[in-house]
Motif scaffolding. Structure first.
Motif, PDB file in Angstrom:
ATOM      1  N   CYS A 148       0.841  -1.196   0.000  1.00 53.23           N
ATOM      2  CA  CYS A 148       0.000   0.000   0.000  1.00 53.23           C
ATOM      3  C   CYS A 148       0.876   1.245   0.000  1.00 53.23           C
ATOM      4  O   CYS A 148       2.108   1.157   0.115  1.00 53.23           O
ATOM      5  N   HIS A 149       0.228   2.371  -0.166  1.00 56.43           N
ATOM      6  CA  HIS A 149       0.926   3.657  -0.171  1.00 56.43           C
ATOM      7  C   HIS A 149       0.410   4.485   0.995  1.00 56.43           C
ATOM      8  O   HIS A 149      -0.778   4.791   1.044  1.00 56.43           O
ATOM      9  N   ASP A 150       1.279   4.783   1.930  1.00 55.77           N
ATOM     10  CA  ASP A 150       0.886   5.510   3.138  1.00 55.77           C
ATOM     11  C   ASP A 150       2.024   6.477   3.452  1.00 55.77           C
ATOM     12  O   ASP A 150       3.040   6.093   4.035  1.00 55.77           O
ATOM     13  N   SER A 151       1.859   7.727   3.022  1.00 60.06           N
ATOM     14  CA  SER A 151       2.990   8.662   3.103  1.00 60.06           C
ATOM     15  C   SER A 151       3.407   8.962   4.544  1.00 60.06           C
ATOM     16  O   SER A 151       4.597   9.071   4.842  1.00 60.06           O
ATOM     17  N   ARG A 152       2.436   9.043   5.462  1.00 57.18           N
ATOM     18  CA  ARG A 152       2.803   9.360   6.849  1.00 57.18           C
ATOM     19  C   ARG A 152       3.527   8.198   7.507  1.00 57.18           C
ATOM     20  O   ARG A 152       4.536   8.375   8.188  1.00 57.18           O
ATOM     21  N   LEU A 153       3.008   6.996   7.293  1.00 59.43           N
ATOM     22  CA  LEU A 153       3.673   5.824   7.879  1.00 59.43           C
ATOM     23  C   LEU A 153       5.051   5.625   7.248  1.00 59.43           C
ATOM     24  O   LEU A 153       6.023   5.305   7.925  1.00 59.43           O
ATOM     25  N   TRP A 154       5.120   5.848   5.937  1.00 64.85           N
ATOM     26  CA  TRP A 154       6.385   5.701   5.194  1.00 64.85           C
ATOM     27  C   TRP A 154       7.449   6.638   5.783  1.00 64.85           C
ATOM     28  O   TRP A 154       8.573   6.232   6.055  1.00 64.85           O
ATOM     29  N   THR A 155       7.061   7.888   5.993  1.00 65.02           N
ATOM     30  CA  THR A 155       7.999   8.868   6.549  1.00 65.02           C
ATOM     31  C   THR A 155       8.419   8.471   7.965  1.00 65.02           C
ATOM     32  O   THR A 155       9.597   8.553   8.328  1.00 65.02           O
TER      33      THR A 155
END
Ligand SMILES: [Zn+2]
Length: 199
Positions: free
Chosen positions: A122-129
Motif C-alpha cells: 500500500c501507499h501511506d505517506s505518513r507511515l512511510w515517513t
C-alpha cells in the motif's frame, strides 16, 4: 536507471474460476480503500495491490494491473502468477488480466518467507515517513518494479528483522509499504498496528 529492466509478463493457459481467499481479498481490499492507502491517484493511476499464496506452492493470486480505482474486484481482475524470473523481471501468469507490475516484489516475500500466505502493498505517506530506516528498509536506488528491489527484499530477510516485523519500507518508492503474514488478516493487522503506534 540505465540498467532498468522493464517488467514483462506472459500469459500461459489456465483460467481462474475461483480461489480460496477471493472473498477475503475483496474484503481486506475494501478496508485498504477506506484508509486511502490503496486506490487511484488524481492522474487516474491505480496504486496498491494485494496477493494471496496458492496453498503451500510458490504460485500466488495478485490483483491485476490498473485495478486500483475499482470498488470491488471480479475474478477477471486477478491474475495467478505461476512463474517468476527475478533476473529478467518477468512472470508467467494465468487469468484474463495482466498481474500488477509489482508482482515480483510480492514474489520476493513468498520466496523469502515460506510461512507468508498473503502480502499487502500500500501507499501511506505518513507511515512511510515515520518508518523510513526505522523498520527494514530497501535502498532509495531500488525503484518499484525492478529486479533490484526484489533482490533487496530477499537480502532484508537475511540482514534485518523483516521476518519478525513483517513490514518492509520501500525507500525508492514514494509512500510504498509492504506488510505480510500467514493470511490477509495478519498482514492487515500489522499495518494497523504500525499506523496506530507510529502516526
Ligand atoms: Zn506501489
Amino acid at each position: 536507471m540505465s540498467e532498468y529492466i522493464k517488467f514483462s509478463c506472459m500469459r500461459v493457459p489456465g483460467e481462474i474460476n475461483s480461489f480460496a481467499g477471493f472473498a477475503e481479498l475483496n474484503s481486506y481490499r475494501a478496508k485498504l480503500l477506506d484508509l486511502h492507502v490503496l486506490g487511484m491517484d488524481s492522474n487516474g493511476i491505480g496504486f496498491g495491490n494485494l496477493s494471496i499464496r496458492d496453498g503451500t506452492t510458490s504460485a500466488f493470486y495478485v490483483t491485476a494491473s490498473g485495478t486500483g480505482g475499482k470498488p470491488q474486484l471480479t475474478l477477471a481482475d486477478c491474475a495467478k502468477v505461476v512463474g517468476c524470473d527475478f533476473k529478467t523481471n518477468a512472470v508467467r501468469f494465468q487469468g484474463d488480466s495482466n498481474p500488477s507490475s509489482e508482482s515480483l516484489t510480492h514474489a520476493a516475500i513468498y520466496e523469502s518467507d515460506p510461512t507468508a500466505g498473503a502480502v499487502i502493498h500500500c501507499h501511506d505517506s505518513r507511515l512511510w515517513t515515520a518508518l523510513l530506516n526505522q523498520a527494514p528498509t530497501t535502498s532509495k536506488a531500488a525503484e518499484y518494479g525492478t529486479p533490484e528491489l526484489a533482490y533487496q527484499i530477499i537480502a532484508l530477510f537475511k540482514d534485518s528483522d523483516a521476518q519478525n516485523r513483517k513490514i518492509v519500507v520501500l525507500a525508492g518508492h514514494q509512500s510504498g509499504i509492504i506488510t505480510f503474514g500467514k493470511d490477509l488478516a495478519e498482514a492487515f493487522a500489522i499495518l494497523i498496528r504500525e499506523r496506530s503506534t507510529r502516526i
